[in-house]
Design a protein around this motif. Structure first.
Motif, PDB file in Angstrom:
ATOM      1  N   LEU A   7       0.821  -1.211   0.000  1.00 10.69           N
ATOM      2  CA  LEU A   7       0.000   0.000   0.000  1.00 10.69           C
ATOM      3  C   LEU A   7       0.852   1.256   0.000  1.00 10.69           C
ATOM      4  N   LEU A   8       1.952   1.249   0.769  1.00 10.87           N
ATOM      5  CA  LEU A   8       2.698   2.469   1.060  1.00 10.87           C
ATOM      6  C   LEU A   8       4.121   2.443   0.507  1.00 10.87           C
ATOM      7  N   ALA A  29       0.875   9.843   2.225  1.00 10.83           N
ATOM      8  CA  ALA A  29       0.770  10.190   3.646  1.00 10.83           C
ATOM      9  C   ALA A  29      -0.643   9.914   4.174  1.00 10.83           C
ATOM     10  N   ALA A  30      -1.651  10.217   3.364  1.00  7.57           N
ATOM     11  CA  ALA A  30      -3.037   9.983   3.786  1.00  7.57           C
ATOM     12  C   ALA A  30      -3.311   8.494   3.962  1.00  7.57           C
ATOM     13  N   LEU A  31      -2.806   7.679   3.040  1.00  7.07           N
ATOM     14  CA  LEU A  31      -3.006   6.233   3.141  1.00  7.07           C
ATOM     15  C   LEU A  31      -2.232   5.635   4.306  1.00  7.07           C
ATOM     16  N   GLU A  32      -1.081   6.216   4.618  1.00  8.31           N
ATOM     17  CA  GLU A  32      -0.322   5.753   5.788  1.00  8.31           C
ATOM     18  C   GLU A  32      -1.116   5.999   7.065  1.00  8.31           C
ATOM     19  N   ARG A  33      -1.732   7.157   7.147  1.00  4.01           N
ATOM     20  CA  ARG A  33      -2.557   7.469   8.320  1.00  4.01           C
ATOM     21  C   ARG A  33      -3.758   6.520   8.410  1.00  4.01           C
ATOM     22  N   GLY A  72      -1.238  -5.233  -1.127  1.00  5.07           N
ATOM     23  CA  GLY A  72      -2.051  -4.169  -0.548  1.00  5.07           C
ATOM     24  C   GLY A  72      -2.216  -2.976  -1.460  1.00  5.07           C
ATOM     25  N   GLY A  73      -1.264  -2.760  -2.373  1.00  2.00           N
ATOM     26  CA  GLY A  73      -1.339  -1.616  -3.270  1.00  2.00           C
ATOM     27  C   GLY A  73      -2.191  -1.830  -4.491  1.00  2.00           C
ATOM     28  N   ALA A  74      -2.738  -3.029  -4.667  1.00  2.00           N
ATOM     29  CA  ALA A  74      -3.540  -3.318  -5.858  1.00  2.00           C
ATOM     30  C   ALA A  74      -4.785  -2.446  -5.906  1.00  2.00           C
ATOM     31  N   ALA A  75      -5.109  -1.968  -7.105  1.00  2.00           N
ATOM     32  CA  ALA A  75      -6.327  -1.184  -7.347  1.00  2.00           C
ATOM     33  C   ALA A  75      -6.425   0.013  -6.408  1.00  2.00           C
ATOM     34  N   ALA A 102      -5.382  -3.602   0.194  1.00  2.00           N
ATOM     35  CA  ALA A 102      -5.141  -3.432   1.634  1.00  2.00           C
ATOM     36  C   ALA A 102      -6.453  -3.500   2.417  1.00  2.00           C
ATOM     37  N   ALA A 103      -7.508  -2.910   1.874  1.00  2.00           N
ATOM     38  CA  ALA A 103      -8.798  -2.949   2.570  1.00  2.00           C
ATOM     39  C   ALA A 103      -9.309  -4.384   2.685  1.00  2.00           C
TER      40      ALA A 103
END
Length: 379
Positions: free
Chosen positions: A195-196, A221-225, A247-250, A255-256
């Motif tokens: 994701l990050l 930064a927003a996704l890290e939070r 986690g970074g897919a789509a 990640a969700a």
């Protein structure tokens, strides 16, 4: 001669079954004595449900949903004959192709529509829901999807956040319990990016969706939070969510799904099994695969790479047909590609209007390439 036709879609122009049918039609204008095996393919992106429906049968159920800007969109789920498994694809609700170039802004686009598709799959009674990930125009780490499933991102004042990845810079908590009825979630993707970070959703895929460098930094930064909040507030969310493979897919939808207890599975691997591609490869004298753009990304986890590698392992020549070809011959050959043909070049090259023709008349061009291949390869 036994010829295996197993292309991916030509994004924005033709689905995989129509690509294969056009090449096959062209081949048959030259000779009808060859055995043509048609096995359209997909990874987790656009066309995932269509390809699986052709391979598995089952029942396709229309589901109204919304696009990345909240406008009505047509979606569907595929239910297996016994009703135990549902397949759907994120691109039907989150696809970049649903947005005009001027509308592409991953700071504001949302995955909410995917949550509506997942909800429909859960309510269908399926016990496993497989979600094809790819081709998205979102970068919200699945926050919209989670909201549709009952998990709402909140700001420090307890108000629900607006949709979009940028709003997650203000996330302070998530509230609610996901309405999943105990189903098993599977993310079908061949992207192993986290994701990050430098190799994460925002840095690698954000620019393709309209993000500039400042946007990428803001979104990461927003996704890290948001990942930190999910780890703290969502029951069962695994530790280290931000760096988990897939986690970074789509745009972070992977990640969700991981946060909800889901797992990741290779999209092309799943489709390969469903279409019984290995058995077809074992008996083929020639393999023809393809996609819209055969470029440097094609040889890194995409359909073409998997097919070419499998053909090479069997000593079978593999030809690629594509809208455009920018991969070097040496790089392609090392991946198992014997030759590659471009619709743009076929129609006269970029300076001769080839690009416009490739986009407006792809089926015609593929039929002509199919005939050309038959003249070159048929015994």
């Amino acid at each position: 001669m036994r010829v295996l036709l197993c292309p991916d879609k030509f994004a924005g122009t033709l689905p995989a079954p129509e690509v294969a049918a056009a090449v096959a039609a062209g081949w048959r204008t030259v000779t009808d004595g060859d055995d043509l095996l048609i096995r359209p393919l997909a990874d987790g992106g656009p066309g995932f449900v269509e390809v699986l429906a052709e391979a598995l049968g089952g029942r396709r159920v229309p589901v109204p949903t919304v696009d990345p800007l909240g406008r009505p969109a047509a979606g569907e789920i595929l239910l297996t004959t016994d009703g135990t498994t549902a397949y759907l694809e994120s691109a039907q609700a989150c696809g970049l192709h649903l947005l005009s170039p001027a509308e592409r802004d991953p700071k504001t686009t949302t995955s909410y529509g995917l949550g509506l598709l997942v909800t429909a799959a859960v309510e269908s009674g399926a016990r496993t829901v497989v979600i094809g990930l790819g081709g998205s125009g979102t970068n919200d780490a699945g926050a919209g999807m989670l909201a549709a499933l009952g998990v709402t991102p909140l700001d420090s004042g307890g108000a629900a956040l607006p949709y979009g990845g940028a709003a997650l810079a203000a996330v302070d908590a998530v509230d609610g319990v996901p309405r999943l009825r105990g189903v098993r979630l599977v993310a079908a993707t061949d992207v192993d990016n986290p994701l990050l970070g430098l190799h994460g959703a925002s840095n690698v895929f954000g620019p393709q969706k309209g993000a500039d460098r400042a946007d990428v930094l803001l979104l990461d930064a927003a996704l890290e939070r948001f990942a930190a909040v999910l780890e703290r507030d969502l029951a069962g969310c695994p530790a280290g969510l931000g760096m988990m493979p897939g986690g970074g897919a789509a745009g972070g939808i992977g990640a969700a799904l991981l946060a909800l207890g889901g797992g990741c599975e290779s999209g092309i691997g799943l489709v390969t099994r469903a279409t019984q591609l290995d058995a077809a490869l074992d008996t083929a004298d020639l393999v023809i695969t393809g996609e819209g753009s055969f470029d440097h990304q094609s040889l890194r986890g995409k359909v073409v790479a998997g097919v070419a590698g499998a053909a090479r392992d069997r000593g079978v020549p593999c030809v690629v047909v594509a809208g455009q070809v920018s991969t070097g011959r040496r790089e392609a050959a090392s991946a198992g590609v014997t030759d590659a043909y471009s619709l743009v070049e076929h129609f006269g090259g970029e300076t001769g209007g080839g690009l416009d023709a490739a986009l407006s008349r792809p089926a015609e061009g593929l039929r002509e390439l199919g005939a050309r291949l038959a003249r070159q390869w048929s015994r």
